[in-house]
Design a protein around this motif. Structure first.
Motif, PDB file in Angstrom:
ATOM      1  N   HIS A  23       0.839  -1.194   0.000  1.00 47.51           N
ATOM      2  CA  HIS A  23       0.000   0.000   0.000  1.00 47.51           C
ATOM      3  C   HIS A  23       0.875   1.246   0.000  1.00 47.51           C
ATOM      4  O   HIS A  23       2.088   1.172   0.209  1.00 47.51           O
ATOM      5  N   GLY A  24       0.244   2.380  -0.215  1.00 42.07           N
ATOM      6  CA  GLY A  24       0.928   3.663  -0.170  1.00 42.07           C
ATOM      7  C   GLY A  24      -0.093   4.759  -0.346  1.00 42.07           C
ATOM      8  O   GLY A  24      -1.299   4.499  -0.457  1.00 42.07           O
ATOM      9  N   PHE A  25       0.378   5.994  -0.371  1.00 42.34           N
ATOM     10  CA  PHE A  25      -0.541   7.117  -0.549  1.00 42.34           C
ATOM     11  C   PHE A  25       0.227   8.334  -1.029  1.00 42.34           C
ATOM     12  O   PHE A  25       1.453   8.398  -0.936  1.00 42.34           O
ATOM     13  N   ARG A  26      -0.545   9.301  -1.532  1.00 42.29           N
ATOM     14  CA  ARG A  26       0.018  10.614  -1.878  1.00 42.29           C
ATOM     15  C   ARG A  26      -1.057  11.657  -1.635  1.00 42.29           C
ATOM     16  O   ARG A  26      -2.264  11.372  -1.714  1.00 42.29           O
ATOM     17  N   ASN A  27      -0.620  12.866  -1.336  1.00 48.30           N
ATOM     18  CA  ASN A  27      -1.540  13.981  -1.176  1.00 48.30           C
ATOM     19  C   ASN A  27      -2.031  14.349  -2.567  1.00 48.30           C
ATOM     20  O   ASN A  27      -1.276  14.846  -3.387  1.00 48.30           O
ATOM     21  N   SER A  28      -3.285  14.092  -2.841  1.00 45.81           N
ATOM     22  CA  SER A  28      -3.859  14.355  -4.159  1.00 45.81           C
ATOM     23  C   SER A  28      -4.579  15.698  -4.205  1.00 45.81           C
ATOM     24  O   SER A  28      -5.159  16.057  -5.232  1.00 45.81           O
ATOM     25  N   GLY A  29      -4.537  16.442  -3.108  1.00 44.54           N
ATOM     26  CA  GLY A  29      -5.203  17.737  -3.048  1.00 44.54           C
ATOM     27  C   GLY A  29      -4.236  18.892  -3.238  1.00 44.54           C
ATOM     28  O   GLY A  29      -3.065  18.707  -3.580  1.00 44.54           O
ATOM     29  N   SER A  30      -4.732  20.097  -2.973  1.00 46.94           N
ATOM     30  CA  SER A  30      -3.916  21.305  -3.145  1.00 46.94           C
ATOM     31  C   SER A  30      -3.543  21.948  -1.806  1.00 46.94           C
ATOM     32  O   SER A  30      -2.889  22.988  -1.786  1.00 46.94           O
ATOM     33  N   VAL A  31      -3.960  21.338  -0.695  1.00 42.76           N
ATOM     34  CA  VAL A  31      -3.617  21.836   0.640  1.00 42.76           C
ATOM     35  C   VAL A  31      -2.886  20.734   1.406  1.00 42.76           C
ATOM     36  O   VAL A  31      -2.873  19.570   0.982  1.00 42.76           O
ATOM     37  N   MET A  32      -2.311  21.097   2.545  1.00 39.75           N
ATOM     38  CA  MET A  32      -1.583  20.137   3.373  1.00 39.75           C
ATOM     39  C   MET A  32      -2.512  18.987   3.785  1.00 39.75           C
ATOM     40  O   MET A  32      -3.644  19.213   4.197  1.00 39.75           O
ATOM     41  N   LEU A  33      -2.029  17.764   3.649  1.00 36.82           N
ATOM     42  CA  LEU A  33      -2.742  16.564   4.082  1.00 36.82           C
ATOM     43  C   LEU A  33      -2.291  16.241   5.502  1.00 36.82           C
ATOM     44  O   LEU A  33      -1.089  16.217   5.780  1.00 36.82           O
ATOM     45  N   HIS A  34      -3.244  16.023   6.404  1.00 36.10           N
ATOM     46  CA  HIS A  34      -2.937  15.634   7.779  1.00 36.10           C
ATOM     47  C   HIS A  34      -3.493  14.236   7.985  1.00 36.10           C
ATOM     48  O   HIS A  34      -4.697  14.021   7.877  1.00 36.10           O
ATOM     49  N   LEU A  35      -2.596  13.284   8.261  1.00 37.24           N
ATOM     50  CA  LEU A  35      -2.970  11.884   8.477  1.00 37.24           C
ATOM     51  C   LEU A  35      -2.718  11.471   9.915  1.00 37.24           C
ATOM     52  O   LEU A  35      -1.779  11.956  10.553  1.00 37.24           O
ATOM     53  N   HIS A  36      -3.511  10.538  10.386  1.00 37.46           N
ATOM     54  CA  HIS A  36      -3.319   9.889  11.681  1.00 37.46           C
ATOM     55  C   HIS A  36      -3.180   8.403  11.371  1.00 37.46           C
ATOM     56  O   HIS A  36      -4.012   7.833  10.666  1.00 37.46           O
ATOM     57  N   ALA A  37      -2.108   7.783  11.859  1.00 44.56           N
ATOM     58  CA  ALA A  37      -1.849   6.376  11.545  1.00 44.56           C
ATOM     59  C   ALA A  37      -1.695   5.552  12.816  1.00 44.56           C
ATOM     60  O   ALA A  37      -1.109   6.013  13.798  1.00 44.56           O
ATOM     61  N   VAL A  38      -2.218   4.333  12.769  1.00 46.64           N
ATOM     62  CA  VAL A  38      -2.106   3.395  13.883  1.00 46.64           C
ATOM     63  C   VAL A  38      -1.619   2.070  13.323  1.00 46.64           C
ATOM     64  O   VAL A  38      -2.207   1.525  12.382  1.00 46.64           O
ATOM     65  N   LEU A  39      -0.533   1.570  13.888  1.00 44.74           N
ATOM     66  CA  LEU A  39      -0.005   0.246  13.540  1.00 44.74           C
ATOM     67  C   LEU A  39      -0.170  -0.679  14.737  1.00 44.74           C
ATOM     68  O   LEU A  39       0.039  -0.250  15.879  1.00 44.74           O
ATOM     69  N   ALA A  40      -0.499  -1.929  14.487  1.00 43.44           N
ATOM     70  CA  ALA A  40      -0.709  -2.904  15.556  1.00 43.44           C
ATOM     71  C   ALA A  40       0.620  -3.498  16.022  1.00 43.44           C
ATOM     72  O   ALA A  40       0.797  -4.707  16.120  1.00 43.44           O
ATOM     73  N   SER A  41       1.581  -2.615  16.305  1.00 49.75           N
ATOM     74  CA  SER A  41       2.896  -2.990  16.812  1.00 49.75           C
ATOM     75  C   SER A  41       3.502  -1.754  17.457  1.00 49.75           C
ATOM     76  O   SER A  41       3.288  -0.650  16.945  1.00 49.75           O
ATOM     77  N   PRO A  42       4.254  -1.892  18.536  1.00 52.36           N
ATOM     78  CA  PRO A  42       4.835  -0.709  19.160  1.00 52.36           C
ATOM     79  C   PRO A  42       6.053  -0.159  18.403  1.00 52.36           C
ATOM     80  O   PRO A  42       6.532   0.923  18.703  1.00 52.36           O
ATOM     81  N   ILE A  43       6.518  -0.900  17.418  1.00 49.66           N
ATOM     82  CA  ILE A  43       7.670  -0.487  16.611  1.00 49.66           C
ATOM     83  C   ILE A  43       7.215  -0.336  15.173  1.00 49.66           C
ATOM     84  O   ILE A  43       6.547  -1.216  14.626  1.00 49.66           O
ATOM     85  N   PHE A  44       7.565   0.787  14.563  1.00 48.88           N
ATOM     86  CA  PHE A  44       7.247   0.991  13.155  1.00 48.88           C
ATOM     87  C   PHE A  44       8.212   0.147  12.340  1.00 48.88           C
ATOM     88  O   PHE A  44       9.425   0.298  12.435  1.00 48.88           O
ATOM     89  N   GLU A  45       7.659  -0.757  11.554  1.00 49.88           N
ATOM     90  CA  GLU A  45       8.465  -1.584  10.652  1.00 49.88           C
ATOM     91  C   GLU A  45       7.766  -1.627   9.307  1.00 49.88           C
ATOM     92  O   GLU A  45       6.590  -1.970   9.220  1.00 49.88           O
ATOM     93  N   ALA A  46       8.494  -1.239   8.261  1.00 50.29           N
ATOM     94  CA  ALA A  46       7.935  -1.230   6.910  1.00 50.29           C
ATOM     95  C   ALA A  46       8.977  -1.735   5.929  1.00 50.29           C
ATOM     96  O   ALA A  46      10.161  -1.430   6.064  1.00 50.29           O
ATOM     97  N   THR A  47       8.524  -2.487   4.950  1.00 48.39           N
ATOM     98  CA  THR A  47       9.402  -2.962   3.892  1.00 48.39           C
ATOM     99  C   THR A  47       8.991  -2.278   2.598  1.00 48.39           C
ATOM    100  O   THR A  47       7.904  -2.539   2.072  1.00 48.39           O
ATOM    101  N   PRO A  48       9.853  -1.364   2.099  1.00 48.18           N
ATOM    102  CA  PRO A  48       9.543  -0.707   0.824  1.00 48.18           C
ATOM    103  C   PRO A  48       9.483  -1.729  -0.312  1.00 48.18           C
ATOM    104  O   PRO A  48      10.201  -2.742  -0.292  1.00 48.18           O
ATOM    105  N   GLU A  49       8.621  -1.452  -1.278  1.00 44.36           N
ATOM    106  CA  GLU A  49       8.497  -2.345  -2.426  1.00 44.36           C
ATOM    107  C   GLU A  49       9.872  -2.530  -3.066  1.00 44.36           C
ATOM    108  O   GLU A  49      10.597  -1.571  -3.295  1.00 44.36           O
TER     109      GLU A  49
END
Length: 127
Positions: A89-115
């Motif tokens: 998955h991924g995302f981009r700001n598709s609008g013309s103003v600042m995008l504000h996101l709130h994210a929750v992961l089901a782990s206390p450590i952020f771990e991501a594997t880029p494609e």
């Protein structure tokens, strides 16, 4: 009982056009969740990646084009996307103003594997 003053957690540059403020993680005592906010400039975002755990992305302000595998959708303020564990998955700001996101992961450590990567990126581990 522990309280956390989020205003004491500064925003950090995550990638060009993206600032992140960690709210809750192993770094400040969480055992099962990683919660953070991001502010994303128009056109910026997160490249395709995956996590070993479920994630919920909630748009607080603005709009984002989000993708899960090959499906794409526009998510606006007050909407969330639930990302199952292990899904690209991924995302981009598709609008013309600042995008504000709130994210929750089901782990206390952020771990991501880029494609295309063979090793995950880890952040906000216990101190």
């Amino acid at each position: 009982m522990k309280t956390i003053a989020h205003q004491d957690n500064p925003r950090e540059a995550w990638r060009p056009g993206v600032e992140t403020r960690m709210l809750v993680s192993a770094g400040n005592g969480a055992a099962q969740l990683c919660i953070f906010e991001q502010w994303i400039a128009p056109g910026a975002g997160a490249p395709t990646h995956s996590h070993p755990v479920e994630e919920v992305l909630t748009v607080r302000e603005g709009e984002a084009e989000m993708w899960l595998d090959q499906q794409r959708v526009i998510v606006t303020a007050g909407q969330s996307l639930i990302v199952p564990a292990g899904r690209k998955h991924g995302f981009r700001n598709s609008g013309s103003v600042m995008l504000h996101l709130h994210a929750v992961l089901a782990s206390p450590i952020f771990e991501a594997t880029p494609e295309g990567a063979t090793e995950p990126v880890r952040r906000w581990e216990a101190v």
